[in-house]
Design an enzyme around this catalytic site. Structure first.
Site, PDB file in Angstrom:
ATOM      1  N   TYR A 107      -2.712 -12.573   2.864  1.00 23.13           N
ATOM      2  CA  TYR A 107      -2.395 -12.338   1.448  1.00 23.13           C
ATOM      3  C   TYR A 107      -1.185 -13.133   0.962  1.00 23.13           C
ATOM      4  O   TYR A 107      -1.327 -14.111   0.237  1.00 23.13           O
ATOM      5  CB  TYR A 107      -2.127 -10.842   1.221  1.00 23.13           C
ATOM      6  CG  TYR A 107      -3.314  -9.955   1.429  1.00 23.13           C
ATOM      7  CD1 TYR A 107      -4.211  -9.717   0.385  1.00 23.13           C
ATOM      8  CD2 TYR A 107      -3.539  -9.329   2.646  1.00 23.13           C
ATOM      9  CE1 TYR A 107      -5.298  -8.872   0.560  1.00 23.13           C
ATOM     10  CE2 TYR A 107      -4.629  -8.488   2.830  1.00 23.13           C
ATOM     11  CZ  TYR A 107      -5.501  -8.271   1.788  1.00 23.13           C
ATOM     12  OH  TYR A 107      -6.568  -7.444   1.967  1.00 23.13           O
TER      13      TYR A 107
ATOM     14  N   TYR B 283     -12.062 -14.818   2.868  1.00 20.97           N
ATOM     15  CA  TYR B 283     -11.081 -13.767   3.116  1.00 20.97           C
ATOM     16  C   TYR B 283     -10.620 -13.792   4.580  1.00 20.97           C
ATOM     17  O   TYR B 283     -11.454 -13.784   5.492  1.00 20.97           O
ATOM     18  CB  TYR B 283     -11.690 -12.393   2.799  1.00 20.97           C
ATOM     19  CG  TYR B 283     -10.738 -11.262   3.158  1.00 20.97           C
ATOM     20  CD1 TYR B 283      -9.800 -10.809   2.240  1.00 20.97           C
ATOM     21  CD2 TYR B 283     -10.756 -10.685   4.424  1.00 20.97           C
ATOM     22  CE1 TYR B 283      -8.899  -9.816   2.580  1.00 20.97           C
ATOM     23  CE2 TYR B 283      -9.867  -9.676   4.774  1.00 20.97           C
ATOM     24  CZ  TYR B 283      -8.938  -9.254   3.844  1.00 20.97           C
ATOM     25  OH  TYR B 283      -8.049  -8.278   4.190  1.00 20.97           O
TER      26      TYR B 283
ATOM     27  N   LYS C 275       0.823  -1.216   0.000  1.00 21.23           N
ATOM     28  CA  LYS C 275       0.000   0.000   0.000  1.00 21.23           C
ATOM     29  C   LYS C 275       0.855   1.264   0.000  1.00 21.23           C
ATOM     30  O   LYS C 275       0.402   2.322  -0.419  1.00 21.23           O
ATOM     31  CB  LYS C 275      -0.971  -0.001   1.183  1.00 21.23           C
ATOM     32  CG  LYS C 275      -1.860  -1.248   1.266  1.00 21.23           C
ATOM     33  CD  LYS C 275      -2.532  -1.543  -0.051  1.00 21.23           C
ATOM     34  CE  LYS C 275      -3.443  -2.772  -0.056  1.00 21.23           C
ATOM     35  NZ  LYS C 275      -2.868  -4.036   0.337  1.00 21.23           N
TER      36      LYS C 275
HETATM   37  C1  LIG Z   1      -3.617  -5.320   0.090  1.00 19.33           C
HETATM   38  C2  LIG Z   1      -2.653  -6.439   0.070  1.00 19.33           C
HETATM   39  C3  LIG Z   1      -2.525  -7.283  -1.073  1.00 19.33           C
HETATM   40  C4  LIG Z   1      -3.434  -7.194  -2.255  1.00 19.33           C
HETATM   41  O1  LIG Z   1      -3.192  -6.072  -3.066  1.00 19.33           O
HETATM   42  P1  LIG Z   1      -4.408  -5.467  -3.888  1.00 19.33           P
HETATM   43  O2  LIG Z   1      -3.815  -4.324  -4.597  1.00 19.33           O
HETATM   44  O3  LIG Z   1      -5.459  -5.094  -2.886  1.00 19.33           O
HETATM   45  O4  LIG Z   1      -4.909  -6.520  -4.816  1.00 19.33           O
HETATM   46  C5  LIG Z   1      -1.577  -8.267  -1.053  1.00 19.33           C
HETATM   47  N1  LIG Z   1      -0.787  -8.451   0.022  1.00 19.33           N
HETATM   48  C6  LIG Z   1      -0.878  -7.691   1.125  1.00 19.33           C
HETATM   49  C7  LIG Z   1      -0.002  -8.001   2.277  1.00 19.33           C
HETATM   50  C8  LIG Z   1      -1.812  -6.658   1.184  1.00 19.33           C
HETATM   51  O5  LIG Z   1      -1.901  -5.919   2.291  1.00 19.33           O
END
Ligand SMILES: *Cc1c(COP(=O)(O)O)cnc(C)c1O
Length: 336
Positions: free
Chosen positions: A289, A263, A49
């Protein structure tokens, strides 16, 4: 492509390293596995992010905002990175956390990212699962405007065309690293959620005609929905005048076989992937993730999806702080 035309604040510690993973490669006996360390972007323990926020926060400052509003799941990495940069820029931050997993585990509700949201000074409020979070953010914005404040809303995950520009930048950075290291890359793999990362990468690779396939491993919705949201956002990002390219539907590849129970819900594959990376490479993945993304990559390697000698780059998108909210999932760990 002329990204200098977009306002941007530079906060990422970059270029982030691109490293070979010798022990994981050997353990799986398939392609050569590399890792792009976007967990090392520097802000608030790092993560993907940060790159998006370079453009989003610059836009907020250009609009003279004094308050940032954003949303995410309870253990949102996006919320944590947003609060940190808002703090650094001296802006107020309103965080709306959606209780998407319904977990009652105290560590999940209070440790990890949630603790950091408070530490960085955000005003945190919770919403039940299924809340229309965009509408909820608009409500908060209206209330603040009535008090004379100037709110700026960042969508969940920072995923709009402005945020996705952060991953157009990452695509250019990767191409530079591949060329400098003489690395011929057959596939880039990463976890995909709110779609901005994959959309930006595709727009960036497309815009430079580098034709590197990107495989997004889904962590939430079904495959068609995931692919469609990446496709639309990728198209909008590529269509920005300064990026000027197009993203074809067939270049959007999402594999959503590793979501498991939903999720943020742990899976055995995630626990195995997080444990393997820790013990073979000393790298911390996250449970929501990158752990599921890596579980997908490991399984695809075992199934022979990639051949020996191919070069595959996994983008580590960060999030290890969330491990502290998920220690329950690792309670059966044995020493090596
Ligand atoms: C938000 C996030 C993702 C996914 O990225 P997107 O752009 O939302 O698809 C992957 N890994 C981590 C650790 C994240 O925080």
């Amino acid at each position: 492509m002329k990204l200098t035309l977009f306002p941007r604040i530079r906060i990422t510690h970059g270029p982030t390293p691109l490293e070979f993973m010798p022990r994981l490669t050997e353990a799986l006996g398939g392609p050569n596995l590399y890792i792009k360390r976007d967990d090392c972007t520097g802000l608030a323990t790092g993560g993907n992010k940060t790159r998006k926020l370079e453009f989003l926060m610059a836009d907020a400052l250009a609009q003279q905002a004094d308050t940032i509003i954003t949303q995410g799941a309870t253990q949102s990495n996006h919320a944590r990175q947003t609060v940190a940069i808002a703090a650094k820029l001296g802006l107020h931050c309103e965080i709306l956390l959606e209780d998407r997993t319904g977990s009652k585990v105290e560590a999940y509700r209070q440790s990890g990212n949630v603790f950091l949201d408070y530490l960085y000074g955000a005003n945190v409020s919770e919403r039940p699962a299924g809340t229309d979070m965009a509408a909820a953010m608009n409500e908060v914005a209206d209330t603040l405007r009535a008090k004379g404040r100037k709110p700026y809303i960042i969508p969940g995950g920072g995923s709009n065309p402005i945020g996705a520009l952060g991953y157009v930048v990452c695509a250019l950075e990767l191409i530079d690293q591949f060329n400098n290291q003489g690395l011929n890359v057959d596939s880039v793999v990463h976890a995909t959620g709110s779609a901005g990362t994959q959309a930006g990468l595709l727009a960036g690779f497309e815009g430079t005609r580098s034709q590197i396939p990107v495989l997004g491993i889904g962590v939430r919705g079904p495959k068609d929905a995931q692919g469609t949201s990446v496709f639309y956002l990728g198209g909008k990002t590529a269509a920005l005048r300064e990026v000027s390219g197009s993203v074809k539907r067939e270049s959007v590849v999402a594999n959503c076989d590793y979501v498991g129970g939903g999720y943020g819900v742990p899976t055995p594959g995630m626990v195995e992937a997080v444990t393997m990376l820790a013990r073979l490479e000393g790298i911390l993945l996250d449970p929501v993730y990158s752990g599921k993304g890596m579980a997908g990559l490991i399984d695809l390697c075992r199934k022979g999806h990639f051949s020996k000698g191919q070069n595959v780059v996994f983008i580590h998108t960060g999030g290890a702080v969330a491990l502290y909210g998920y220690t329950d999932a690792f309670k059966d760990l044995q020493p090596v």
